[in-house]
Scaffold this motif. Structure first.
Motif, PDB file in Angstrom:
ATOM      1  N   ASP A 307       0.854  -1.182   0.000  1.00  0.00           N
ATOM      2  CA  ASP A 307       0.000   0.000   0.000  1.00  0.00           C
ATOM      3  C   ASP A 307       0.893   1.236   0.000  1.00  0.00           C
ATOM      4  N   LEU A 308       0.802   2.053  -1.033  1.00  0.00           N
ATOM      5  CA  LEU A 308       1.667   3.220  -1.142  1.00  0.00           C
ATOM      6  C   LEU A 308       1.262   4.341  -0.196  1.00  0.00           C
ATOM      7  N   ASP A 309       0.067   4.260   0.379  1.00  0.00           N
ATOM      8  CA  ASP A 309      -0.402   5.318   1.280  1.00  0.00           C
ATOM      9  C   ASP A 309       0.135   5.157   2.701  1.00  0.00           C
ATOM     10  N   VAL A 310       0.481   3.935   3.083  1.00  0.00           N
ATOM     11  CA  VAL A 310       0.945   3.686   4.448  1.00  0.00           C
ATOM     12  C   VAL A 310       2.178   2.798   4.412  1.00  0.00           C
ATOM     13  N   LEU A 371       2.809   7.718  20.089  1.00  0.00           N
ATOM     14  CA  LEU A 371       1.457   7.358  20.536  1.00  0.00           C
ATOM     15  C   LEU A 371       0.371   7.751  19.541  1.00  0.00           C
ATOM     16  N   LYS A 372       0.651   8.724  18.662  1.00  0.00           N
ATOM     17  CA  LYS A 372      -0.338   9.101  17.659  1.00  0.00           C
ATOM     18  C   LYS A 372      -0.693   7.918  16.768  1.00  0.00           C
ATOM     19  N   LEU A 399      -5.278   7.693  10.112  1.00  0.00           N
ATOM     20  CA  LEU A 399      -3.830   7.718  10.269  1.00  0.00           C
ATOM     21  C   LEU A 399      -3.146   8.436   9.108  1.00  0.00           C
ATOM     22  N   VAL A 400      -3.660   8.263   7.899  1.00  0.00           N
ATOM     23  CA  VAL A 400      -3.095   8.958   6.738  1.00  0.00           C
ATOM     24  C   VAL A 400      -3.285  10.453   6.870  1.00  0.00           C
ATOM     25  N   ILE A 401      -4.456  10.879   7.338  1.00  0.00           N
ATOM     26  CA  ILE A 401      -4.726  12.310   7.552  1.00  0.00           C
ATOM     27  C   ILE A 401      -3.754  12.882   8.572  1.00  0.00           C
ATOM     28  N   ASN A 402      -3.519  12.146   9.658  1.00  0.00           N
ATOM     29  CA  ASN A 402      -2.591  12.603  10.692  1.00  0.00           C
ATOM     30  C   ASN A 402      -1.182  12.770  10.136  1.00  0.00           C
ATOM     31  N   TYR A 407       3.246  16.795   7.701  1.00  0.00           N
ATOM     32  CA  TYR A 407       4.249  17.194   6.719  1.00  0.00           C
ATOM     33  C   TYR A 407       3.754  18.193   5.675  1.00  0.00           C
ATOM     34  N   ARG A 408       2.437  18.400   5.631  1.00  0.00           N
ATOM     35  CA  ARG A 408       1.816  19.329   4.679  1.00  0.00           C
ATOM     36  C   ARG A 408       1.902  18.850   3.246  1.00  0.00           C
ATOM     37  N   LYS A 409       3.055  18.363   2.834  1.00  0.00           N
ATOM     38  CA  LYS A 409       3.210  17.870   1.461  1.00  0.00           C
ATOM     39  C   LYS A 409       3.018  16.375   1.430  1.00  0.00           C
ATOM     40  N   SER A 410       2.592  15.867   0.286  1.00  0.00           N
ATOM     41  CA  SER A 410       2.380  14.426   0.132  1.00  0.00           C
ATOM     42  C   SER A 410       3.716  13.707   0.071  1.00  0.00           C
TER      43      SER A 410
END
Length: 429
Positions: A307-310, A371-372, A399-402, A407-410
């Motif tokens: 999974d490239l998102d996580v 812990l996040k 978790l992806v939103i966090n 980092y603001r950038k992808s």
């Protein structure tokens, strides 16, 4: 520096940037007092490659002439590009000159194949021998072992070099034959096996005789090109795991396919290298080497791609929610390592700390736990399992939103920061 040598250096250092399987660590070679330099296991970084990696090695090709016509290689014989060749003595002079000026920590020497594998390997071995025997150079040397070269030359290379590497390049033999018809797996596996056996013999001899010569004390490595052929991430990870187990490799390097020969229709039509996928494979490799994950745990037949998102550790947790939450005060070390947000050092500290008291969220923060991420997968003294019934899709989204908000950038943007980076080529005055 002679203008002719400067021109060769510019051509061959640029051609060497596509080989990523180099590292300046893993070997300690102490100076006896009569030579120059010291090979240090920790290594020091002095320069950068085009893709942003910080290295301390003089990274060069002996020649970018090549008898092979591999579809994915910028130095293939049918490409019309500037060609150059450095003699062994020229490479020796450059290496010593750069080292004395503190530009480099050692040498990483690869090459195109000219005339035949033995001719090329012999010149590379001669370079390393001159550095060691004539210049008393005790710095780090990494040599590429040329597939198809004679066992005698591979054996001699291991005497002079700290690390040897044999590049597999393409993860499966059918696809290797498709893109590089003149190459084959037996020629690649044979020197790997020889290097493995010679390293084991050398270690055994040195247990009995301290004066016995070392053979490639920093081990061996290889490189796999990712994205040039349609292998799944699972196939690549399983291959890497097999190489670690069967060939005792120190590292498997992954190189995102660069579309340098987009005119060749055998290659995929992409505009940029798959850097995020490359990064996820390195993370998976890290899990196998340091987190005790098996390749079959990271990816399954039902989930053959990362999974490239996580990151792969979080991906594993989301696919196995039935294993969580983990009671941080009771779980064994292996299970604690599988919790997202807990690293190797933090896991070790947890095992030590809970011998004396029950752990709380405050304690976990002090021990370095993120812990996040971890709070969704653990319970402790005052943290209940209130997230255990979350849907994996919803939890992943959270978790992806966090991560992105931090980092603001992808991730893509972050990796592309290195796209226009150009290394500074050292010069002799």
């Amino acid at each position: 520096m002679d203008e002719k040598i400067q021109k060769k250096l510019a051509i061959l250092s640029d051609a060497a940037k596509y080989d990523v399987s180099c590292a300046s660590s893993g070997s300690t070679r102490k100076n006896t007092g009569n030579g120059i330099g010291n090979g240090v296991a920790a290594g020091i970084c002095h320069s950068f490659t085009d893709d942003g990696r910080c290295i301390s090695l003089f990274k060069i090709l002996m020649t970018n002439h090549c008898m092979y016509d591999c579809a994915y290689c910028v130095n293939r014989r049918t490409n019309d590009r500037p060609r150059a060749t450095l003699s062994p003595q020229e490479i020796v002079d450059l290496t010593i000159g750069f080292y004395r000026r503190n530009y480099i920590e050692g040498l990483f020497l690869s090459s195109g194949v000219i005339k035949n594998p033995d001719f090329t390997m012999e010149r590379m071995v001669l370079t390393a021998k001159k550095l060691r025997a004539e210049e008393n150079f005790y710095g780090y040397i990494h040599l590429k072992a040329i597939p198809g070269a004679s066992p005698e030359l591979i054996e001699e290379a291991g005497i002079w070099a700290d690390r040897l590497s044999v590049n597999m390049e393409i993860p499966t033999e059918p696809n290797l034959k498709k893109l590089a018809p003149e190459k084959n797996y037996p020629d690649i596996i044979s020197p790997m096996t020889q290097i493995r056996n010679s390293i084991l013999i050398s270690k055994e001899e040195r247990r009995k005789f301290r004066s016995a010569k070392q053979f490639a004390p920093a081990g061996q490595s290889t490189q796999l090109i990712v994205g040039a052929t349609p292998e799944t991430d699972r196939e690549i990870i399983l291959l890497s795991s097999g190489l670690y187990q069967n060939q005792n490799l120190k590292r498997v390097y992954f190189s995102g396919y660069l579309p340098v020969n987009d005119y060749d229709k055998r290659l995929p039509a992409i505009s940029r290298p798959p850097l995020v996928r490359e990064n996820r494979l390195y993370q998976s490799d890290w899990l196998m080497r340091f987190y005790h994950f098996k390749a079959e745990e990271i990816l399954t037949e039902d989930h053959p791609f990362l999974d490239l998102d996580v990151d792969p550790k979080l991906g594993y947790a989301l696919r196995n929610m039935h294993l969580f939450p983990v009671d941080i005060n009771k779980a064994d070390y292996e299970m604690i390592l599988r919790v997202p947000g807990i690293g190797v050092l933090s896991a070790q500290k947890i095992i030590m700390a809970r011998r004396h008291r029950r752990l709380t969220t405050l304690t976990l923060k002090e021990l370095g736990v993120v812990l996040k991420r971890a709070r969704y997968f653990i319970t402790c003294n005052e943290l209940a399992a209130k997230f255990s019934d979350w849907d994996p899709v919803r939890l992943k989204r959270q978790l992806v939103i966090n991560t992105h908000s931090k980092y603001r950038k992808s991730p893509d943007t972050q990796l592309e920061l290195f796209a226009d980076f150009k290394p500074v080529l050292p010069t002799l005055h």
